[in-house]
Design a protein around this motif. Structure first.
Motif, PDB file in Angstrom:
ATOM      1  N   ILE A 145       0.852  -1.190   0.000  1.00 17.76           N
ATOM      2  CA  ILE A 145       0.000   0.000   0.000  1.00 17.76           C
ATOM      3  C   ILE A 145       0.885   1.235   0.000  1.00 17.76           C
ATOM      4  CG2 ILE A 145      -1.897   1.208   1.135  1.00 17.76           C
ATOM      5  CD1 ILE A 145      -2.583  -1.384   2.565  1.00 17.76           C
ATOM      6  N   SER A 146       0.619   2.136  -0.916  1.00 15.65           N
ATOM      7  CA  SER A 146       1.459   3.316  -1.057  1.00 15.65           C
ATOM      8  C   SER A 146       0.733   4.571  -0.593  1.00 15.65           C
ATOM      9  CB  SER A 146       1.884   3.497  -2.520  1.00 15.65           C
ATOM     10  OG  SER A 146       0.755   3.793  -3.332  1.00 15.65           O
ATOM     11  N   GLU A 147       1.531   5.563  -0.210  1.00 13.59           N
ATOM     12  CA  GLU A 147       1.058   6.923   0.057  1.00 13.59           C
ATOM     13  C   GLU A 147       1.801   7.857  -0.881  1.00 13.59           C
ATOM     14  OE1 GLU A 147       1.597   8.308   3.989  1.00 13.59           O
ATOM     15  OE2 GLU A 147       0.393   6.756   4.934  1.00 13.59           O
ATOM     16  N   GLY A 148       1.055   8.657  -1.613  1.00 12.22           N
ATOM     17  CA  GLY A 148       1.702   9.600  -2.513  1.00 12.22           C
ATOM     18  C   GLY A 148       1.016   9.632  -3.865  1.00 12.22           C
ATOM     19  N   PRO A 149       1.368  10.598  -4.718  1.00  9.08           N
ATOM     20  CA  PRO A 149       0.764  10.706  -6.048  1.00  9.08           C
ATOM     21  C   PRO A 149       1.071   9.485  -6.904  1.00  9.08           C
ATOM     22  CG  PRO A 149       1.923  12.731  -5.450  1.00  9.08           C
ATOM     23  CD  PRO A 149       2.305  11.705  -4.431  1.00  9.08           C
ATOM     24  N   PRO A 150       0.140   9.106  -7.789  1.00  8.56           N
ATOM     25  CA  PRO A 150       0.331   7.886  -8.596  1.00  8.56           C
ATOM     26  C   PRO A 150       1.598   7.901  -9.439  1.00  8.56           C
ATOM     27  CG  PRO A 150      -1.936   8.668  -8.754  1.00  8.56           C
ATOM     28  CD  PRO A 150      -1.174   9.723  -8.022  1.00  8.56           C
ATOM     29  N   HIS A 151       1.957   9.042 -10.028  1.00 11.58           N
ATOM     30  CA  HIS A 151       3.116   9.074 -10.916  1.00 11.58           C
ATOM     31  C   HIS A 151       4.430   8.876 -10.173  1.00 11.58           C
ATOM     32  CE1 HIS A 151       2.846  13.246  -9.448  1.00 11.58           C
ATOM     33  NE2 HIS A 151       4.146  13.316  -9.674  1.00 11.58           N
ATOM     34  N   ARG A 152       4.415   9.025  -8.833  1.00 16.70           N
ATOM     35  CA  ARG A 152       5.640   8.836  -8.060  1.00 16.70           C
ATOM     36  C   ARG A 152       5.695   7.474  -7.391  1.00 16.70           C
ATOM     37  NH1 ARG A 152       5.381  14.427  -5.507  1.00 16.70           N
ATOM     38  NH2 ARG A 152       4.872  13.291  -3.588  1.00 16.70           N
ATOM     39  N   GLN A 154       4.204   4.573  -8.288  1.00 16.51           N
ATOM     40  CA  GLN A 154       4.137   3.373  -9.118  1.00 16.51           C
ATOM     41  C   GLN A 154       5.491   2.672  -9.176  1.00 16.51           C
ATOM     42  OE1 GLN A 154       2.570   4.388 -12.961  1.00 16.51           O
ATOM     43  NE2 GLN A 154       0.476   4.660 -12.216  1.00 16.51           N
ATOM     44  N   ARG A 155       6.534   3.434  -9.315  1.00 11.38           N
ATOM     45  CA  ARG A 155       7.885   2.848  -9.369  1.00 11.38           C
ATOM     46  C   ARG A 155       8.238   2.190  -8.049  1.00 11.38           C
ATOM     47  NH1 ARG A 155      12.606   3.912 -12.263  1.00 11.38           N
ATOM     48  NH2 ARG A 155      14.144   2.335 -11.679  1.00 11.38           N
ATOM     49  N   MET A 156       7.897   2.827  -6.936  1.00  8.65           N
ATOM     50  CA  MET A 156       8.192   2.260  -5.625  1.00  8.65           C
ATOM     51  C   MET A 156       7.448   0.946  -5.431  1.00  8.65           C
ATOM     52  SD  MET A 156       8.041   5.722  -3.289  1.00  8.65           S
ATOM     53  CE  MET A 156       8.479   4.847  -1.777  1.00  8.65           C
ATOM     54  N   LEU A 157       6.196   0.893  -5.842  1.00  6.81           N
ATOM     55  CA  LEU A 157       5.408  -0.333  -5.694  1.00  6.81           C
ATOM     56  C   LEU A 157       5.980  -1.468  -6.549  1.00  6.81           C
ATOM     57  CD1 LEU A 157       1.780   1.115  -5.683  1.00  6.81           C
ATOM     58  CD2 LEU A 157       2.916  -0.004  -3.782  1.00  6.81           C
ATOM     59  N   LYS A 158       6.396  -1.144  -7.775  1.00  5.19           N
ATOM     60  CA  LYS A 158       6.970  -2.174  -8.642  1.00  5.19           C
ATOM     61  C   LYS A 158       8.284  -2.702  -8.072  1.00  5.19           C
ATOM     62  CE  LYS A 158       4.881  -0.545 -12.960  1.00  5.19           C
ATOM     63  NZ  LYS A 158       5.131   0.024 -14.307  1.00  5.19           N
ATOM     64  N   ASP A 159       9.108  -1.800  -7.528  1.00  8.10           N
ATOM     65  CA  ASP A 159      10.370  -2.241  -6.934  1.00  8.10           C
ATOM     66  C   ASP A 159      10.115  -3.169  -5.745  1.00  8.10           C
ATOM     67  OD1 ASP A 159      11.738  -0.759  -8.777  1.00  8.10           O
ATOM     68  OD2 ASP A 159      12.114   0.949  -7.433  1.00  8.10           O
ATOM     69  N   GLU A 160       9.144  -2.825  -4.905  1.00  8.51           N
ATOM     70  CA  GLU A 160       8.828  -3.673  -3.759  1.00  8.51           C
ATOM     71  C   GLU A 160       8.243  -5.007  -4.196  1.00  8.51           C
ATOM     72  OE1 GLU A 160       9.543  -3.310  -0.513  1.00  8.51           O
ATOM     73  OE2 GLU A 160      10.703  -1.629  -1.286  1.00  8.51           O
ATOM     74  N   GLU A 161       7.436  -4.984  -5.254  1.00  5.30           N
ATOM     75  CA  GLU A 161       6.860  -6.240  -5.747  1.00  5.30           C
ATOM     76  C   GLU A 161       7.954  -7.182  -6.239  1.00  5.30           C
ATOM     77  OE1 GLU A 161       3.383  -7.820  -8.821  1.00  5.30           O
ATOM     78  OE2 GLU A 161       4.090  -5.745  -8.914  1.00  5.30           O
TER      79      GLU A 161
END
Length: 242
Positions: A145-152, A154-161
């Motif tokens: 689960i992320s906090e922050g604008p989608p354009h920022r 998305q990369r963090m979520l993909k890296d964690e995945e």
């Protein structure tokens, strides 16, 4: 005769007066005031629900011939219903007050009592933008689960995945974005969204996956409890390999 203690003697000891203990009704009043700021009609909602329950209970009591007994029973149920309405809207009001602040998702996850293995601190953080990613494991699988604008984020979520997939390659990974922009989940609806995720793991599998991910989390940049994410900074010595 023993000398009575004067106010001067009390001041010499330097003992601070013990804080007054809050009674349950003080908490109730505070919850009502907080909720009323977000939902002004909460008082009428509670009153309407209580009156409705009372009228129904008395009507049933008249029909069966026990209006007093059913009236007292209805009064108890009416109070419980009114308190349940207040508790529900008080939680949503609390979420509305912290929405948009760093760590708001962590506050919501802290209210989930069972069924999930939750990392209390973010597993990823951008110190410059204060974007965060939280991780939890439950029967639906791994949830990021992320906090922050989608354009920022998305990369963090993909890296964690990618990181969690190396440790648990056959486990379903859900990526959720918390926020008010298009495609994101508002903070007050986050807990309900988690409940709707399909269950694919057993309880034993949840425990096993959580242990694997806990070892993965220990290897990344720690964020001690109580530290404000707004003030978090990367470990520069660690980045230089020292």
């Amino acid at each position: 005769m023993a000398r009575k203690k004067s106010s001067t003697d009390a001041g010499v000891t330097g003992a601070a007066p013990a804080p007054k203990k809050k009674r349950w009704y003080h908490n109730l009043v505070e919850a009502y005031r907080m909720t009323r700021q977000v939902k002004p009609a909460i008082g009428w909602m509670m009153l309407g629900a209580a009156v409705g329950v009372m009228v129904l209970a008395i009507a049933i009591g008249l029909w069966v011939g026990h209006p007093i007994y059913l009236g007292l029973f209805g009064l108890t149920v009416a109070v419980l219903v009114a308190m349940s309405i207040l508790a529900f809207h008080a939680r949503r009001a609390g979420y509305a007050q912290i929405e948009g602040r760093p760590g708001a998702v962590g506050a919501v996850l802290g209210q989930i009592k069972r069924g999930w293995d939750i990392e209390q601190e973010p597993v990823a953080i951008n110190p410059r933008t204060q974007d965060l990613v939280y991780r939890l494991v439950g029967r639906p699988g791994i949830v990021l689960i992320s906090e922050g604008p989608p354009h920022r984020v998305q990369r963090m979520l993909k890296d964690e995945e990618r990181k969690v997939s190396r440790v648990a390659p056959n486990v379903t990974v859900h990526r959720l974005q918390c926020g008010r922009e298009e495609g994101q989940i508002p903070l007050p609806r986050l807990e309900n969204r988690l409940r709707k995720l399909p269950r694919v793991l057993t309880n034993a599998e949840v425990t096993q996956v959580a242990k694997r991910l806990r070892a993965l989390g220990a290897a990344r940049m720690p964020i001690p409890k109580g530290v404000d994410p707004m003030r978090a900074r990367p470990d520069r010595k660690g980045m230089r390999g020292r």
